[in-house]
Design a protein around this motif. Structure first.
Motif, short mmCIF file in Angstrom:
data_model
loop_
_atom_site.label_atom_id
_atom_site.label_comp_id
_atom_site.label_asym_id
_atom_site.label_seq_id
_atom_site.Cartn_x
_atom_site.Cartn_y
_atom_site.Cartn_z
N GLU A 474 13.40 28.40 46.94
CA GLU A 474 12.73 28.29 48.24
C GLU A 474 13.72 28.24 49.41
OE1 GLU A 474 8.74 25.99 46.63
OE2 GLU A 474 10.40 24.76 47.36
N ALA A 475 14.83 28.93 49.22
CA ALA A 475 15.94 28.84 50.16
C ALA A 475 15.58 29.34 51.55
CB ALA A 475 17.13 29.63 49.62
N VAL A 476 14.90 30.46 51.65
CA VAL A 476 14.62 31.04 52.96
C VAL A 476 13.65 30.17 53.74
CG1 VAL A 476 13.70 33.04 54.19
CG2 VAL A 476 15.11 33.37 52.15
N SER A 477 12.60 29.71 53.08
CA SER A 477 11.62 28.86 53.78
C SER A 477 12.27 27.60 54.31
CB SER A 477 10.47 28.50 52.84
OG SER A 477 9.73 29.65 52.48
N TYR A 478 13.09 26.96 53.48
CA TYR A 478 13.79 25.76 53.95
C TYR A 478 14.72 26.10 55.10
CZ TYR A 478 12.38 22.17 50.57
OH TYR A 478 11.68 21.23 49.86
N GLY A 479 15.44 27.19 54.98
CA GLY A 479 16.38 27.55 56.04
C GLY A 479 15.70 27.78 57.37
N LEU A 480 14.58 28.50 57.35
CA LEU A 480 13.87 28.77 58.60
C LEU A 480 13.27 27.50 59.20
CD1 LEU A 480 12.06 32.09 57.58
CD2 LEU A 480 14.05 31.85 59.06
N GLU A 481 12.66 26.70 58.35
CA GLU A 481 12.03 25.49 58.89
C GLU A 481 13.07 24.49 59.37
OE1 GLU A 481 8.65 23.68 57.47
OE2 GLU A 481 7.50 25.55 57.57
N TRP A 554 6.88 38.48 53.90
CA TRP A 554 6.01 38.82 55.04
C TRP A 554 5.46 37.55 55.69
CZ3 TRP A 554 5.78 42.97 57.79
CH2 TRP A 554 6.09 44.22 57.22
N GLN A 555 5.10 36.60 54.88
CA GLN A 555 4.45 35.41 55.42
C GLN A 555 5.43 34.39 56.00
OE1 GLN A 555 2.45 34.87 51.75
NE2 GLN A 555 1.41 36.81 52.15
N TRP A 556 6.72 34.66 55.86
CA TRP A 556 7.71 33.73 56.40
C TRP A 556 8.63 34.33 57.47
CZ3 TRP A 556 8.39 28.63 56.30
CH2 TRP A 556 7.64 27.89 55.39
N SER A 557 8.58 35.62 57.62
CA SER A 557 9.60 36.25 58.46
C SER A 557 9.40 36.06 59.96
CB SER A 557 9.67 37.75 58.14
OG SER A 557 10.21 37.94 56.85
N SER A 614 1.44 30.98 58.26
CA SER A 614 0.93 32.12 59.04
C SER A 614 0.21 31.70 60.32
CB SER A 614 -0.05 32.94 58.18
OG SER A 614 0.62 33.63 57.15
N HIS A 615 -0.06 30.43 60.51
CA HIS A 615 -1.03 30.02 61.53
C HIS A 615 -0.70 30.41 62.96
CE1 HIS A 615 -3.65 26.87 59.23
NE2 HIS A 615 -3.68 28.08 58.70
N HIS A 616 0.55 30.56 63.29
CA HIS A 616 0.91 30.89 64.67
C HIS A 616 1.04 32.39 64.92
CE1 HIS A 616 4.62 31.34 62.48
NE2 HIS A 616 5.20 31.89 63.54
N MET A 617 0.95 33.19 63.88
CA MET A 617 1.43 34.58 63.98
C MET A 617 0.60 35.45 64.90
SD MET A 617 2.72 35.40 60.12
CE MET A 617 3.95 34.38 59.32
N ALA A 618 -0.72 35.30 64.90
CA ALA A 618 -1.53 36.15 65.78
C ALA A 618 -1.15 35.93 67.24
CB ALA A 618 -3.01 35.86 65.57
N TYR A 619 -0.75 34.71 67.57
CA TYR A 619 -0.37 34.40 68.95
C TYR A 619 0.95 35.03 69.36
CZ TYR A 619 -4.19 31.04 69.15
OH TYR A 619 -5.44 30.46 69.15
N LEU A 620 1.74 35.49 68.39
CA LEU A 620 3.03 36.09 68.74
C LEU A 620 2.87 37.39 69.52
CD1 LEU A 620 5.09 35.42 65.47
CD2 LEU A 620 5.09 34.13 67.62
N TYR A 621 1.69 38.00 69.47
CA TYR A 621 1.47 39.18 70.31
C TYR A 621 1.62 38.87 71.79
CZ TYR A 621 -0.16 42.31 66.57
OH TYR A 621 -0.24 43.12 65.46
N ASN A 622 1.50 37.59 72.15
CA ASN A 622 1.68 37.22 73.56
C ASN A 622 3.12 37.33 74.00
OD1 ASN A 622 -1.02 36.78 73.95
ND2 ASN A 622 -0.90 34.55 73.82
N TRP A 623 4.04 37.53 73.06
CA TRP A 623 5.44 37.77 73.40
C TRP A 623 5.74 39.28 73.44
CZ3 TRP A 623 3.94 33.13 71.64
CH2 TRP A 623 4.61 31.99 72.08
#
Length: 746
Positions: A474-481, A554-557, A614-623
């Protein structure tokens, strides 16, 4: 709250809302639109029983004792009840609790009676649950106070009035949960007291209780390890007490008070909260409390499904954290010692932090700021007792569940909104110590589940800068968080005036860059030597064994909430970032891997709304240059993944997070980065909402709102059009009017 900020906001609110008067009582409409059965089907893992907002007692039927779908003790598909127990978890992916199980029964030859029921006789509403037990011909009604559960049993057979207290009752026995100690005393013909210990997800769980009956029992039978025993003092892990009451047509009332400390505490809780026997009065008081809490937000819409989803979501957002402290202020701390709460301190438990830092805690800073402040203080108090901030604390236990050190997000967001103390030194100390490699903590919890509260990922973050995939899972998830959490520590340090600490953690917050693979545009695992993990399969998931927690690449990037602009820079342009978001939502939904995580649900392309990353991802279109695409995706998510049926929540509800996401999104705004007191706008589902604030109210209006008119053409806050889809918490607290002008044109 910082006093200068409080005065400033108070004056601003007075200017904007000069006519603000005390709120008129709301009608009981909110109660009528709450359906506690929503989320009890599929894998929502909610329960339908009786409780108060954030109450210690959560009294509900246990119909499912083992397996993933027994996490709350209840699943909608079941038709048998093993007990009505007094503590539960709402929407979790792991099961525990189910303390103090009672079951009324009539004539039966079963050694352990089990009740059968049909769904048509079940009813549930805030503070109330009822069911008819078909095989026993008994009507059961439940309600509660904060610390006391109240049962009402109406027996169809006046000459067969029996109750079983199952001292061996436990949820998830097949997952290793077990009773480890019972001390039960039958004090007299109307009173039983006891103290129970168990082990499970919570390694060392203690709960005390006092049970009182509205009439004396006529006879009793004690069974220990399957054999009848002549005793009124029970010390056995496997024991049952069977009570028979005199012939009568009158209902039997049972009160069960629980305590986090001892039976004396349970007795005090009983006398303080429920000394009498009036079931209807207790129910009305419970309903009034729920009405008060649900009236924090009043909505208007012609769509009954939206209204039901909204108020049910608001209801589910008030299941946890729940109070774990007696009326006299005593509680069992993270050090397993009994503490007397300092003035103003209240001990809470069941913080599903990895889930709830995203939307639940931000929502509560708006509608329950006092509790948000209390909860942040409670987390720091747990640090003082246990030496580290908790990660999924459960009844005085470190469980170490989930990723990183998410408590720092809750602290940073509270501080950013003026809900912390003037002196933030304790908060900062707790955060720094929890975000730093601590061999002492590793040694302390060695060999236990709790050891995950100090994962090796922190060591690699500090020594390499990235978490190597060939060293830990779970290295990537930990690294990002951890990059985001370190940014939160930096925010606290800045607020506390510790510039050097802020600088050090700000540098660590940039470590997400190590995982960005420019060729694929996704976050990818690196080995200890810095090389990329190969082969790279972005759709691949292996639960607890791949580079990603409960998901895939996909779900973490897209998890860089503190650095979305920097992420866009890595892509080279906002247009490429937008294209990657498009691909996320439109690519094939196939999840690869024989042992893919069962948490990956609610798929739109590879977006997975059933799990929190994934919960914030749809809002990223505002960027991006196409914010209208956020409106499209938010509309789709709210209409397809929140339904007015038992299977109406698309994944684990997770102690209010899934519901809080809906509440905020239906209002039309969301906080992508807790710790940065900024909201971004979305697509409101309600036509009108009135949000009660500490001083005044915010009115949200969606003009020309409909299923067809899902696009936001402009947003106006207090008469001024927003030039970007963002506004601040300070602007929200000032109150006034937030207006969305809707259209069917992009």
């Amino acid at each position: 709250m910082n006093q200068k900020l409080f005065v400033t906001l108070t004056l601003l609110a007075a200017i904007l809302l000069p006519s603000c008067q005390p709120q008129k009582p709301m009608s009981d409409e909110a109660l009528q639109f709450v359906d506690p059965f929503i989320g009890t089907g599929f894998h929502g893992h909610t329960f339908p029983g009786a409780t108060l907002p954030f109450g210690m007692v959560q009294l509900s039927p246990d119909t499912h004792l083992d397996g993933w779908d027994a996490s709350s003790g209840y699943h909608y598909d079941d038709t048998e009840i093993y007990a009505f127990s007094h503590t539960h978890l709402s929407g979790t992916g792991i099961g525990d609790l189910g303390d103090i199980g009672l079951l009324p029964y009539s004539n039966t030859e079963e050694a352990l009676p089990v009740a059968s029921f049909s769904k048509k006789t079940e009813k549930a509403s805030p503070g109330y649950y009822s069911v008819h037990l078909d095989n026993f011909n008994i009507d059961v009604e439940l309600t509660s106070t904060l610390r006391v559960g109240m049962h009402k049993y109406s027996f169809g057979q006046a000459d067969a009035r029996n109750v079983m207290l199952n001292l061996a009752h436990v949820l998830q026995a097949n997952w290793g949960n077990a009773i480890t100690g019972n001390e039960c005393t039958i004090i007299d013909e109307q009173t039983i007291e006891g103290l129970q210990r168990s082990t499970g997800w919570a390694h060392d769980h203690l709960v005390a209780y006092r049970i009182e009956f509205s009439e004396p029992f006529a006879s009793k039978r004690v069974v220990i390890d399957g054999k009848t025993a002549e005793t009124s003092s029970i010390k056995a892990n496997n024991a049952q007490v069977f009570l028979s009451f005199a012939d009568s047509k009158e209902p039997l009332i049972v009160k069960v008070a629980i305590s986090a400390v001892d039976p004396a505490g349970a007795n005090k809780n009983m006398q303080a909260e429920l000394p009498g026997w009036d079931f209807d009065k207790t129910l009305k008081e419970a309903q009034a409390e729920w009405q008060q809490q649900l009236s924090q937000i009043q909505i208007e819409t012609n769509d009954a499904d939206i209204k039901t989803n909204f108020y049910t979501a608001l209801y589910h957002s008030m299941m946890a954290p729940f109070i774990w402290q007696d009326v006299d202020g005593r509680y069992r701390g993270m050090d397993k010692q009994i503490h007397q709460a300092a003035e103003g301190h209240v001990n809470y438990t069941v913080f599903s932090l990895w889930d709830t830092f995203r939307a639940f805690h931000p929502l509560m800073t708006i509608i329950n700021p006092d509790k948000a402040s209390t909860w942040a203080d409670a987390l720091v108090q747990k640090y003082k007792e246990g030496g580290i901030l908790p990660k999924w604390p459960l009844v005085s236990n470190y469980t170490g569940t989930m990723v990183g050190y998410p408590a720092v997000s809750v602290l940073a967001d509270a501080a950013a909104k003026g809900l912390g103390p003037d002196d933030l030194s304790d908060w900062l100390e707790a955060s720094v110590q929890s975000a730093t490699w601590r061999p002492d903590i590793v040694e302390r919890f060695k060999g236990t589940r709790e050891a995950a509260v100090m994962p090796k990922h922190i060591y690699f973050k500090e020594t390499l800068g990235w978490v190597p995939s060939d060293s830990v899972a779970e290295a990537v998830s930990y690294g990002l968080e951890m990059a985001y959490f370190d940014w939160c520590v930096a925010q606290l340090a800045t607020a506390a005036g510790e510039a050097n600490v802020a600088k050090a953690f700000k540098a660590k917050s940039e470590y997400f860059r190590h995982y960005f693979d420019e060729e694929s545009g996704l976050m990818r695992g690196r080995n200890y030597d810095g090389s990329w993990v190969t082969p790279f399969r972005p759709r691949y998931s292996s639960h607890e064994k791949s580079d990603y927690v409960e998901g895939n690449a996909w779900q973490w990037s897209f998890f860089t909430p503190h650095a979305n602009e920097q992420l866009i820079d890595l892509y080279g342009s906002a247009d490429r970032f937008e294209a990657m978001l498009d691909t996320l939502f439109t690519t094939d939904s196939t999840i690869e891997g024989e042992h893919a995580s069962g948490d990956i649900t609610g798929l739109i392309g590879q977006y997975a709304h059933g799990n929190e990353p994934s919960h914030h991802m749809a809002y990223l279109y505002n960027w991006t240059n196409a914010p209208y695409k956020a409106n499209e995706r938010l509309d789709q998510i709210m209409r397809e993944f929140y339904l007015t049926e038992p299977a109406g929540i698309i994944g684990n509800e997770d102690c209010g997070q899934m519901s809080a996401w809906y509440v905020m999104s239906a209002l039309g705004f969301y906080q992508v980065c807790p710790g940065d007191a900024t909201y971004t706008t979305g697509r409101p589902m309600v036509d009108k909402a009135t949000i009660r604030l500490p001083k005044g109210q915010l009115e949200v209006l969606a003009h020309n709102n409909s299923a067809k008119n899902l696009y936001v053409k402009k947003v106006v806050l207090n008469g001024k059009e927003l030039d970007k889809p963002f506004f601040t918490h300070e602007q929200l607290l000032a109150g006034g009017k937030l207006e969305f002008y809707m259209s069917d044109e992009k």
